[in-house]
Design an enzyme around this catalytic site. Sequence first.
Site, short mmCIF file in Angstrom:
data_model
loop_
_atom_site.label_atom_id
_atom_site.label_comp_id
_atom_site.label_asym_id
_atom_site.label_seq_id
_atom_site.Cartn_x
_atom_site.Cartn_y
_atom_site.Cartn_z
N ASP A 125 0.96 -1.10 -0.02
CA ASP A 125 -0.16 0.10 0.00
C ASP A 125 0.94 1.41 0.17
O ASP A 125 2.00 1.21 -0.57
CB ASP A 125 -0.88 -0.22 1.20
CG ASP A 125 -2.35 0.74 1.13
OD1 ASP A 125 -2.09 1.77 0.28
OD2 ASP A 125 -3.21 0.47 1.54
N HIS B 199 1.97 2.49 -3.17
CA HIS B 199 1.39 3.34 -3.77
C HIS B 199 1.90 4.58 -3.94
O HIS B 199 1.19 5.61 -4.00
CB HIS B 199 -0.25 3.34 -3.24
CG HIS B 199 -0.86 1.87 -3.45
ND1 HIS B 199 -1.90 1.64 -2.74
CD2 HIS B 199 -0.51 0.77 -4.09
CE1 HIS B 199 -2.43 0.44 -3.42
NE2 HIS B 199 -1.60 0.09 -4.07
#
Length: 356
Positions: free
Chosen positions: A218, A241
Site C-alpha cells: 500500500d 502506492h
Amino acid sequence: MQGFIAYVLILSFISPYICLTLEYVSENNTYNVMQYGAIGDGKSDDTQAFSSAWSSACNAEGMSTLVIPSKKSFLVTKVNFSGPCDAKILFQFEGKIVAPGKEEWKAESHWITVGYLNGITIDGNGLGEIDGNGSTWWDCSNCVRPVVFHFHSCNDLTVSNLMISNSPRAHVSVNQCNGATFSNISIDSPATSPNTDGFDISSSTNISIQDSNIKAGDDCIAINGGSFFVNVTRVTCGPGHGISVGSLGKFNSTERVSDIYVRNCTFMGSTNGARIKTILEVSSVSVNSVTYRGFNGTFVGNVAINLNCSSSGCFNIQLDKNNIVAAKEGGNTFVFCRNAHGTVRDTIPNVYCLSE
Ligand SMILES: *[C@@H]1O[C@H](CO)[C@@H](O)[C@H](O)[C@H]1NC(C)=O
Ligand SMILES: *[C@@H]1O[C@H](CO)[C@@H](O)[C@H](O)[C@H]1NC(C)=O
Ligand SMILES: *[C@@H]1O[C@H](CO)[C@@H](O)[C@H](O)[C@H]1NC(C)=O
Ligand SMILES: *[C@@H]1O[C@H](CO)[C@@H](O)[C@H](O)[C@H]1NC(C)=O
Ligand SMILES: *[C@@H]1O[C@H](CO)[C@@H](O)[C@H](O)[C@H]1NC(C)=O
Ligand SMILES: *[C@@H]1O[C@H](CO)[C@@H](O)[C@H](O)[C@H]1NC(C)=O
Ligand SMILES: *[C@@H]1O[C@H](CO)[C@@H](O)[C@H](O)[C@H]1NC(C)=O
Ligand SMILES: *[C@@H]1O[C@H](CO)[C@@H](O)[C@H](O)[C@H]1NC(C)=O
Ligand SMILES: *[C@@H]1O[C@H](CO)[C@@H](O)[C@H](O)[C@H]1NC(C)=O
C-alpha cells in the site's frame, strides 16, 4: 585494641570504594533479554522475558540499555515497551523478532508498541530485524489486522538501521509523537499484500524519515490528519502506492496537515509518486499551496499528472522543473485537471489545464 583499629581502617578504605562501584553500575545499566529467560530459537515464546527485561530497563535510573542480542530469533506474541520510565533508554536491537502465525497472536491492533516515552533511541546497527509473518493474515479480508511496530506519545525518538518485513497491516505507525527521526529503515512486503503501508503517521509533529527503502503493498508513507512538519528525505519507494497525504476527511472535515517536505525521493514501480487524497463526500477539505518541483522520470498508464480536485478546488498549486515522459516510446501522455488553480513553469508534459 590493635585489632579494632585495623577493622576501622579497612572499613574506611573500603566504603568509598563500594559507593563508587555502585554508582558505576547504575550508569551503565544493561538489560539483556537472555538474562530474563529468553530462548531465542524462533519457536519458544519469549514474550515474558521481553516484558521483564523492559520493566527493569524502564525502572532503572539514569541511562539504561535494553539488549536484544544479534544472531538470535525471538518469537513474541505481543510486546509493550511503554513508559513512563525513570531511565533514558537505549534499545540495542540487533536480533530478530518474529511473529507467530495468525492464530497465536495475542495482539489486537498493534503487535510491538512503544509508548509514553521521552528520548528513546532504538538502533538495529544494521542487524536488527522484525518479521510480522503477515502472509498468515493477508488472505483474511474481514480480520482486524495488526500493525507491527506502533509508536504512541513518544517525544524525541530515534529509530535507525532496522529491517521490518511482512506486516499484516502498516509496518510502522506513529501517533501523537513530537520529534522523531527514522533513518536507514528497510521495509519489505510484497506488492500484493493488502494495506501494508510502510509508515503511517498521524497527529504528530516534527517527524523525519530518511535514507530508507520501502517496498510495500500500500502507501510507502501515509501522512494523516493532525500531522505537521514532516520531512521525507532520500527515501526509495516501490512497489507500493507512493507517498500520500491523507486520506483527509476520514474522521471529520477539520483534519489538517501542513509543512510536509518530500525531497530527493525515488519512486520505482509504484502506482503513484506523491499524492494528496481526500474523502469524496467531505467537500470542505481544501488543498492549498502545494509545489511539485523536479519530478523527473517515466510513467506507465494514461495520466502523467493528475490534479483532480473536488468542487471546493485546489489553490496555489505550483509545478516547476518537472519532466515526466511515457516509459513506452510513443505512449500517450495525458494531464488531467479539475478545479485546479496555480502556476506551471518549465514542465513536461505541458499542464495546459491548470487555471490561474
Ligand atoms: C501499553 O502500556 C501502556 C502503559 O501501561 C498502556 O496505556 C497501553 O494501553 C498498552 N498498550 C497495549 C497495546 O497493550
Ligand atoms: C509464521 O507462522 C507460521 C504458522 O504458525 C509458522 O509455521 C512460521 O514458522 C512462522 N514464520 C515465521 C517467520 O516465524
Ligand atoms: C543500514 O541498514 C542495513 C540493513 O538493515 C545495513 O546493512 C547497513 O549497515 C545499515 N547502515 C548503517 C550505517 O548502519
Ligand atoms: C524536533 O525533534 C528533534 C528530535 O527528534 C529535536 O531535537 C528538536 O528540538 C525538535 N524540534 C521541535 C521544534 O520540536
Ligand atoms: C524539515 O526541513 C525543514 C526545511 O529544510 C527544516 O527547517 C526542518 O527543521 C526539518 N524538520 C525535520 C523534522 O527534520
Ligand atoms: C477532527 O479530527 C482531529 C483528528 O484528526 C481531531 O483532533 C479533532 O478534534 C476533530 N474535530 C472534531 C470537531 O471532531
Ligand atoms: C537533494 O539533492 C540535491 C542534489 O544532490 C542536494 O543539493 C540537496 O541538498 C538535497 N536536499 C536534501 C534535503 O537532502
Ligand atoms: C477524478 O475524481 C473523480 C472522483 O473521485 C473520479 O470519479 C474520476 O475518475 C477522476 N478522474 C481522473 C482522470 O482521475
Ligand atoms: C528535471 O527536468 C526539468 C525539466 O526538463 C529540468 O529543468 C531539471 O533540471 C531536471 N532535473 C533533474 C534532476 O534531472
